[in-house]
Enzyme design. Sequence first.
Site, PDB file in Angstrom:
ATOM      1  N   ASP A 207       5.235  35.231  36.354  1.00  0.00           N
ATOM      2  CA  ASP A 207       5.242  36.663  36.634  1.00  0.00           C
ATOM      3  C   ASP A 207       5.994  36.962  37.929  1.00  0.00           C
ATOM      4  OD1 ASP A 207       3.402  36.891  38.937  1.00  0.00           O
ATOM      5  OD2 ASP A 207       1.844  36.309  37.528  1.00  0.00           O
ATOM      6  N   VAL A 208       6.318  38.219  38.116  1.00  0.00           N
ATOM      7  CA  VAL A 208       7.214  38.619  39.202  1.00  0.00           C
ATOM      8  C   VAL A 208       6.652  38.268  40.578  1.00  0.00           C
ATOM      9  CG1 VAL A 208       6.284  40.964  39.364  1.00  0.00           C
ATOM     10  CG2 VAL A 208       8.670  40.530  40.027  1.00  0.00           C
TER      11      VAL A 208
END
Length: 256
Positions: free
Chosen positions: A102-103
């Site tokens: 995820d970011v």
Amino acid sequence: MKTRLNKYLADRGVCSRRRADALIEISQVRVNGVIAKLGMQVDENDEITVEGKQIQGAKPNEVYLAFNKPVGLITSVDPNAHDNVIEHINYPERVFPIGRLDVASSGLLLLTNDGRLSERITHPRYDHDKEYVVTVDNPIEDKDLETMRRGLVILGSMTKPAIVSRESHDTFHITLTEGRNRQIRRMCEELGYDVKKLMRIRVMNIKLGDLSVGKWRELTKQEIVQLKKRLNINVFVGAPLVGAQIDDSEKRILFE
């Protein structure tokens, strides 16, 4: 020789079979100008486009990359997505990420054009291990580390047992064999902690090591052979490995 469309796209480095099926379902794949259907058969004589781009019929050389993803980059192959990993790496051949980070997470991300290998690593039924280093907002108690070892309920079901070890008062290592959405963050939240830093340092036998943040490297010959062995994938003599040629002794290795 005809083959299923999703396998054809995976073999040519477009995406994994599951991603191919998803693209087919939303009408982003055409065969000879006609919208493709799930399960259809194709061969090299067919003209195939994915999201408007024509796919080359020749099977590409296999590419295997390790990338140290920084926080803020999106694990996406969408060229229109801002700050995506494909744009950042700018590799000269088509590759796609194996799984996701995820970011807000960082660390080891594998990329390839080998759809079969990607499928073997990411599909839930294979239970392959991935190791992370996690820092939380408060000192983590031993009982909570033990709870993560045994498993706890998130998203309505119990997580699988994990290997967990303490590094410091607020940092621990965890090795998972599953990959639910935001799993480690949800596990920590369930126990009353917020994750401040989450870094993946290993996927099976591939380690992040001292690879600098934002940099990538090609996997070594030994890493690829061992990875395929663990995945029960044949080492194909006819498909050269970019940056990692197989010598004569290794060409004779066949895995089940």
